[in-house]
Motif scaffolding. Structure first.
Motif, PDB file in Angstrom:
ATOM      1  N   TYR A  32       0.916  -1.149   0.024  1.00 36.76           N
ATOM      2  CA  TYR A  32       0.019  -0.055  -0.044  1.00 36.76           C
ATOM      3  C   TYR A  32       0.961   1.192  -0.087  1.00 36.76           C
ATOM      4  CZ  TYR A  32      -3.705   3.488   1.481  1.00 36.76           C
ATOM      5  OH  TYR A  32      -4.257   4.498   1.584  1.00 36.76           O
ATOM      6  N   GLU A  33       0.628   2.146  -0.810  1.00 35.81           N
ATOM      7  CA  GLU A  33       1.455   3.408  -1.013  1.00 35.81           C
ATOM      8  C   GLU A  33       0.545   4.298  -0.186  1.00 35.81           C
ATOM      9  OE1 GLU A  33       3.181   6.637  -4.197  1.00 35.81           O
ATOM     10  OE2 GLU A  33       3.051   4.471  -4.797  1.00 35.81           O
ATOM     11  N   CYS A  34       1.448   5.198   0.718  1.00 35.95           N
ATOM     12  CA  CYS A  34       0.837   6.377   1.419  1.00 35.95           C
ATOM     13  C   CYS A  34       0.465   7.388   0.625  1.00 35.95           C
ATOM     14  CB  CYS A  34       1.516   6.575   2.664  1.00 35.95           C
ATOM     15  SG  CYS A  34       1.243   8.216   3.544  1.00 35.95           S
ATOM     16  N   GLN A  35      -0.736   7.792   0.594  1.00 33.76           N
ATOM     17  CA  GLN A  35      -0.880   9.066  -0.416  1.00 33.76           C
ATOM     18  C   GLN A  35      -0.413  10.408   0.118  1.00 33.76           C
ATOM     19  OE1 GLN A  35      -4.955   9.565  -0.947  1.00 33.76           O
ATOM     20  NE2 GLN A  35      -5.129   7.588  -2.227  1.00 33.76           N
ATOM     21  N   HIS A  36       0.186  10.329   1.380  1.00 34.68           N
ATOM     22  CA  HIS A  36       0.857  11.431   1.746  1.00 34.68           C
ATOM     23  C   HIS A  36       2.310  11.636   1.506  1.00 34.68           C
ATOM     24  CE1 HIS A  36       2.295  14.379   5.072  1.00 34.68           C
ATOM     25  NE2 HIS A  36       1.343  15.171   4.419  1.00 34.68           N
ATOM     26  N   CYS A  37       3.028  10.608   1.988  1.00 39.67           N
ATOM     27  CA  CYS A  37       4.576  10.632   1.904  1.00 39.67           C
ATOM     28  C   CYS A  37       5.040   9.564   1.036  1.00 39.67           C
ATOM     29  CB  CYS A  37       5.181  10.314   3.552  1.00 39.67           C
ATOM     30  SG  CYS A  37       4.946   8.313   4.080  1.00 39.67           S
ATOM     31  N   LYS A  38       4.255   8.801   0.470  1.00 41.38           N
ATOM     32  CA  LYS A  38       4.591   7.994  -0.691  1.00 41.38           C
ATOM     33  C   LYS A  38       5.308   6.714  -0.173  1.00 41.38           C
ATOM     34  CE  LYS A  38       2.428  10.601  -3.624  1.00 41.38           C
ATOM     35  NZ  LYS A  38       1.137  10.290  -3.739  1.00 41.38           N
ATOM     36  N   ALA A  39       5.402   6.452   1.114  1.00 37.50           N
ATOM     37  CA  ALA A  39       6.103   5.356   1.601  1.00 37.50           C
ATOM     38  C   ALA A  39       5.332   3.987   1.219  1.00 37.50           C
ATOM     39  CB  ALA A  39       6.073   5.284   2.881  1.00 37.50           C
ATOM     40  N   LEU A  40       6.075   2.980   0.844  1.00 40.24           N
ATOM     41  CA  LEU A  40       5.491   1.869   0.363  1.00 40.24           C
ATOM     42  C   LEU A  40       5.219   0.746   1.763  1.00 40.24           C
ATOM     43  CD1 LEU A  40       4.235   0.009  -2.138  1.00 40.24           C
ATOM     44  CD2 LEU A  40       6.549  -0.985  -2.171  1.00 40.24           C
ATOM     45  N   LEU A  41       4.004   0.592   2.108  1.00 38.14           N
ATOM     46  CA  LEU A  41       3.776  -0.183   3.461  1.00 38.14           C
ATOM     47  C   LEU A  41       3.688  -1.712   3.084  1.00 38.14           C
ATOM     48  CD1 LEU A  41       1.041   2.011   4.973  1.00 38.14           C
ATOM     49  CD2 LEU A  41       3.486   2.303   5.159  1.00 38.14           C
ATOM     50  N   CYS A  49      -1.362  -9.362   5.952  1.00 40.04           N
ATOM     51  CA  CYS A  49      -1.455  -8.042   4.634  1.00 40.04           C
ATOM     52  C   CYS A  49      -1.420  -6.705   5.472  1.00 40.04           C
ATOM     53  CB  CYS A  49      -2.865  -8.207   4.259  1.00 40.04           C
ATOM     54  SG  CYS A  49      -4.314  -7.902   5.414  1.00 40.04           S
ATOM     55  N   VAL A  50      -1.453  -5.769   4.691  1.00 34.94           N
ATOM     56  CA  VAL A  50      -1.336  -4.450   5.297  1.00 34.94           C
ATOM     57  C   VAL A  50      -2.190  -3.942   6.004  1.00 34.94           C
ATOM     58  CG1 VAL A  50       0.247  -3.483   3.377  1.00 34.94           C
ATOM     59  CG2 VAL A  50      -2.072  -3.223   3.178  1.00 34.94           C
ATOM     60  N   PHE A  51      -3.686  -4.450   5.967  1.00 35.25           N
ATOM     61  CA  PHE A  51      -4.815  -4.137   7.037  1.00 35.25           C
ATOM     62  C   PHE A  51      -4.333  -4.675   8.335  1.00 35.25           C
ATOM     63  CE2 PHE A  51      -6.597  -3.642   2.474  1.00 35.25           C
ATOM     64  CZ  PHE A  51      -6.980  -2.502   2.874  1.00 35.25           C
ATOM     65  N   CYS A  52      -3.940  -5.821   8.395  1.00 36.38           N
ATOM     66  CA  CYS A  52      -3.595  -6.447   9.677  1.00 36.38           C
ATOM     67  C   CYS A  52      -2.515  -5.883  10.190  1.00 36.38           C
ATOM     68  CB  CYS A  52      -3.330  -7.948   9.519  1.00 36.38           C
ATOM     69  SG  CYS A  52      -4.843  -8.992   8.828  1.00 36.38           S
ATOM     70  N   SER A  53      -1.589  -5.222   9.533  1.00 33.92           N
ATOM     71  CA  SER A  53      -0.498  -4.594  10.239  1.00 33.92           C
ATOM     72  C   SER A  53      -0.647  -3.036  10.646  1.00 33.92           C
ATOM     73  CB  SER A  53       0.969  -4.429   9.299  1.00 33.92           C
ATOM     74  OG  SER A  53       0.976  -5.778   9.289  1.00 33.92           O
ATOM     75  N   PHE A  54      -1.553  -2.345   9.694  1.00 33.22           N
ATOM     76  CA  PHE A  54      -1.674  -0.991   9.767  1.00 33.22           C
ATOM     77  C   PHE A  54      -2.951  -0.372   9.849  1.00 33.22           C
ATOM     78  CE2 PHE A  54       2.245  -1.803   7.646  1.00 33.22           C
ATOM     79  CZ  PHE A  54       3.231  -1.436   8.543  1.00 33.22           C
ATOM     80  N   SER A  56      -7.140  -0.157  11.156  1.00 33.30           N
ATOM     81  CA  SER A  56      -7.977  -0.242  12.270  1.00 33.30           C
ATOM     82  C   SER A  56      -8.690  -1.437  12.391  1.00 33.30           C
ATOM     83  CB  SER A  56      -9.108   0.929  12.091  1.00 33.30           C
ATOM     84  OG  SER A  56      -9.925   1.034  10.883  1.00 33.30           O
ATOM     85  N   VAL A  57      -9.154  -2.362  11.160  1.00 37.95           N
ATOM     86  CA  VAL A  57      -9.712  -3.745  11.352  1.00 37.95           C
ATOM     87  C   VAL A  57      -9.015  -4.569  10.605  1.00 37.95           C
ATOM     88  CG1 VAL A  57     -11.814  -4.670  10.469  1.00 37.95           C
ATOM     89  CG2 VAL A  57     -11.990  -2.296  11.303  1.00 37.95           C
ATOM     90  N   LYS A  58      -8.880  -5.809  11.234  1.00 36.43           N
ATOM     91  CA  LYS A  58      -8.055  -6.864  10.226  1.00 36.43           C
ATOM     92  C   LYS A  58      -8.783  -7.312   8.946  1.00 36.43           C
ATOM     93  CE  LYS A  58      -5.168  -7.580  13.727  1.00 36.43           C
ATOM     94  NZ  LYS A  58      -3.686  -7.129  13.592  1.00 36.43           N
ATOM     95  N   CYS A  59      -8.231  -7.847   8.186  1.00 36.22           N
ATOM     96  CA  CYS A  59      -8.725  -8.229   6.918  1.00 36.22           C
ATOM     97  C   CYS A  59      -9.751  -9.280   6.976  1.00 36.22           C
ATOM     98  CB  CYS A  59      -7.562  -8.868   5.918  1.00 36.22           C
ATOM     99  SG  CYS A  59      -6.985 -10.540   6.628  1.00 36.22           S
ATOM    100  N   PRO A  60     -10.958  -9.406   5.964  1.00 37.94           N
ATOM    101  CA  PRO A  60     -11.991 -10.431   6.135  1.00 37.94           C
ATOM    102  C   PRO A  60     -11.647 -11.672   6.593  1.00 37.94           C
ATOM    103  CG  PRO A  60     -12.209  -8.839   4.572  1.00 37.94           C
ATOM    104  CD  PRO A  60     -10.865  -8.577   4.860  1.00 37.94           C
ATOM    105  N   PRO A  61     -10.659 -12.511   5.908  1.00 42.55           N
ATOM    106  CA  PRO A  61     -10.392 -13.856   6.546  1.00 42.55           C
ATOM    107  C   PRO A  61     -10.041 -13.863   7.863  1.00 42.55           C
ATOM    108  CG  PRO A  61      -9.451 -13.341   4.320  1.00 42.55           C
ATOM    109  CD  PRO A  61      -9.917 -12.121   4.738  1.00 42.55           C
ATOM    110  N   ILE A  62      -9.291 -13.065   8.486  1.00 43.73           N
ATOM    111  CA  ILE A  62      -8.937 -13.105   9.892  1.00 43.73           C
ATOM    112  C   ILE A  62     -10.167 -12.881  10.669  1.00 43.73           C
ATOM    113  CG2 ILE A  62      -7.352 -11.847  11.678  1.00 43.73           C
ATOM    114  CD1 ILE A  62      -5.956 -13.695   9.664  1.00 43.73           C
ATOM    115  N   GLN A  63     -10.914 -11.890  10.198  1.00 43.77           N
ATOM    116  CA  GLN A  63     -12.133 -11.667  10.985  1.00 43.77           C
ATOM    117  C   GLN A  63     -13.219 -12.734  11.014  1.00 43.77           C
ATOM    118  OE1 GLN A  63     -14.431  -7.984  10.052  1.00 43.77           O
ATOM    119  NE2 GLN A  63     -12.694  -7.301   8.800  1.00 43.77           N
ATOM    120  N   GLN A  64     -13.051 -13.628  10.254  1.00 46.94           N
ATOM    121  CA  GLN A  64     -13.814 -15.015  10.054  1.00 46.94           C
ATOM    122  C   GLN A  64     -13.104 -16.116  10.574  1.00 46.94           C
ATOM    123  OE1 GLN A  64     -14.361 -14.753   5.643  1.00 46.94           O
ATOM    124  NE2 GLN A  64     -16.553 -14.212   5.793  1.00 46.94           N
ATOM    125  N   GLN A  65     -11.948 -15.773  10.998  1.00 48.62           N
ATOM    126  CA  GLN A  65     -11.032 -16.726  11.763  1.00 48.62           C
ATOM    127  C   GLN A  65     -10.933 -17.947  10.820  1.00 48.62           C
ATOM    128  OE1 GLN A  65     -13.222 -17.670  15.231  1.00 48.62           O
ATOM    129  NE2 GLN A  65     -12.816 -15.799  16.268  1.00 48.62           N
TER     130      GLN A  65
END
Length: 70
Positions: A32-41, A49-54, A56-65
């Motif tokens: 995921y590229e930050c739109q502000h500083c252009k860092a590649l996460l 995935c980036v959602f699990c790391s950064f 506010s909510v974990k990705c759908p497969p993790i939510q579904q355990q």
């Protein structure tokens, strides 16, 4: 049945910029590229995935355990 959240706020660890994004339900998002500083996460070690790391909510497969989607 658990309600799955499909929106997550990603926060850049470099500059603190936050943006709400839709999460894919059929694949992990490894970059995921930050739109502000252009860092590649990328996921932190142990996260699928980036959602699990950064996000506010974990990705759908993790939510579904279902475990990692990668």
């Amino acid at each position: 049945m658990i309600a799955i959240v499909l929106e997550s706020v990603l926060t850049c660890p470099h500059c603190g910029f936050a943006k709400q994004e839709s999460m894919p339900t059929d694949a992990c998002q490894f970059y995921y590229e930050c739109q502000h500083c252009k860092a590649l996460l990328r996921p932190k070690p142990g996260d699928c995935c980036v959602f699990c790391s950064f996000g506010s909510v974990k990705c759908p497969p993790i939510q579904q355990q279902r475990g990692c989607c990668g």
